[in-house]
Design a protein around this motif. Structure first.
Motif, PDB file in Angstrom:
ATOM      1  N   ASP A 162     118.465  87.333  10.625  1.00  9.23           N
ATOM      2  CA  ASP A 162     117.319  86.748  11.323  1.00  9.23           C
ATOM      3  C   ASP A 162     116.043  87.345  10.722  1.00  9.23           C
ATOM      4  O   ASP A 162     116.019  88.521  10.333  1.00  9.23           O
ATOM      5  CB  ASP A 162     117.354  87.102  12.812  1.00  9.23           C
ATOM      6  CG  ASP A 162     118.457  86.380  13.563  1.00  9.23           C
ATOM      7  OD1 ASP A 162     119.374  85.858  12.899  1.00  9.23           O
ATOM      8  OD2 ASP A 162     118.417  86.350  14.798  1.00  9.23           O
ATOM      9  N   GLY A 163     114.979  86.572  10.684  1.00  9.02           N
ATOM     10  CA  GLY A 163     113.716  87.113  10.199  1.00  9.02           C
ATOM     11  C   GLY A 163     112.803  86.045   9.642  1.00  9.02           C
ATOM     12  O   GLY A 163     112.850  84.880  10.067  1.00  9.02           O
TER      13      GLY A 163
ATOM     14  N   MET B  24     112.959  91.476   8.186  1.00  5.18           N
ATOM     15  CA  MET B  24     113.312  91.621   9.599  1.00  5.18           C
ATOM     16  C   MET B  24     112.364  92.601  10.278  1.00  5.18           C
ATOM     17  O   MET B  24     112.131  93.693   9.762  1.00  5.18           O
ATOM     18  CB  MET B  24     114.742  92.153   9.742  1.00  5.18           C
ATOM     19  CG  MET B  24     115.797  91.238   9.197  1.00  5.18           C
ATOM     20  SD  MET B  24     117.408  92.077   9.180  1.00  5.18           S
ATOM     21  CE  MET B  24     117.179  93.205   7.819  1.00  5.18           C
TER      22      MET B  24
ATOM     23  N   ASN C 253     114.087  91.695  15.571  1.00  7.42           N
ATOM     24  CA  ASN C 253     115.102  90.736  15.144  1.00  7.42           C
ATOM     25  C   ASN C 253     116.514  91.277  15.344  1.00  7.42           C
ATOM     26  O   ASN C 253     116.720  92.485  15.413  1.00  7.42           O
ATOM     27  CB  ASN C 253     114.919  90.398  13.659  1.00  7.42           C
ATOM     28  CG  ASN C 253     113.708  89.528  13.391  1.00  7.42           C
ATOM     29  OD1 ASN C 253     112.863  89.864  12.570  1.00  7.42           O
ATOM     30  ND2 ASN C 253     113.608  88.406  14.079  1.00  7.42           N
TER      31      ASN C 253
ATOM     32  N   LYS D 289     110.698  81.024   9.675  1.00  5.82           N
ATOM     33  CA  LYS D 289     111.598  81.879  10.446  1.00  5.82           C
ATOM     34  C   LYS D 289     113.021  81.340  10.312  1.00  5.82           C
ATOM     35  O   LYS D 289     113.243  80.129  10.400  1.00  5.82           O
ATOM     36  CB  LYS D 289     111.165  81.912  11.916  1.00  5.82           C
ATOM     37  CG  LYS D 289     109.843  82.647  12.133  1.00  5.82           C
ATOM     38  CD  LYS D 289     109.489  82.734  13.605  1.00  5.82           C
ATOM     39  CE  LYS D 289     108.183  83.493  13.805  1.00  5.82           C
ATOM     40  NZ  LYS D 289     107.804  83.584  15.245  1.00  5.82           N
TER      41      LYS D 289
END
Length: 216
Positions: free
Chosen positions: A71-72, A97, A101, A205
């Protein structure tokens, strides 16, 4: 649900918050200051819990897709010369990140692990140009039927003091399954063949195991 890498830290943090809250309640006479300290401890505990969360997700596996490992936010999309494994030009996609996250690293593609190596190093900020070569990092390469060898590199940052890598050479892995964990913020670089069709944009994102970085 919390990730196994956080169980010990969560328990220690929880116990410390209880102890410090009790001290604050019984030893600090000023009620406002006592409540403020307890409030700060609660916020700190919530942040730790959020960092180690392990949300359940439905993954759609596709050999012709390379998904985001974490995620990031996408911070790099460029053609570079990768010299550790390929020794040739590749398309690099990097995801940064923040401490907020989810920090589980997932395999961008499924296949056979042909390379896995840990490098000790510095703790430069993750967006520093030399962080991918000088910071503590792990390099993992998975051979995939569609993309060939796909490399992803976990890079420690100024706050990330421990990289966990689960990949072992000759291991068969599934796309989006857990490759490792980075504690307290950093970035992951993915190196793809030059003919891969990039499917993301800068500052976009992304979600680990969900967002498609590239197609074949």
């Amino acid at each position: 649900m919390f990730h196994k890498e956080g169980h010990k830290i969560i328990l220690i943090t929880f116990m410390l918050c209880i102890i410090l809250s009790m001290f604050s309640h019984f030893l600090i006479e000023n009620e406002m200051i006592s409540k403020a300290i307890i409030a700060v401890l609660i916020v700190f505990l919530v942040l730790i819990l959020q960092f180690f969360r392990n949300p359940k997700r439905n993954y759609t596996l596709d050999t012709n897709h390379a998904v985001s490992p974490v995620d990031g936010k996408v911070v790099v999309i460029e053609e570079v010369f990768e010299k550790e494994y390929y020794n040739e030009k590749r398309l690099q996609v990097s995801v940064f990140m923040s401490p907020l996250n989810v920090h589980i690293t997932r395999y961008p593609v499924g296949g056979n692990v042909v390379f896995s190596k840990y490098h000790p190093g510095k703790f430069l900020v993750a967006w520093h140009p030399k962080s991918s070569e000088e910071n503590e990092r792990t390099t993992v390469v998975v051979n995939n039927p569609a993309f060939g060898d796909v490399l992803h590199r976990q890079i420690a940052g100024a706050l990330a003091k421990r990289i966990v890598n689960y990949a072992e050479k000759d291991q068969q892995v599934d796309q989006a399954s857990e490759s490792g964990f980075i504690k307290f913020g950093s970035r992951v670089d993915v190196f793809l063949p030059l003919d891969a069709k990039i499917n993301v944009k800068l500052n976009q994102k992304v979600k680990g195991g969900i967002t498609i970085l590239a197609k074949k």
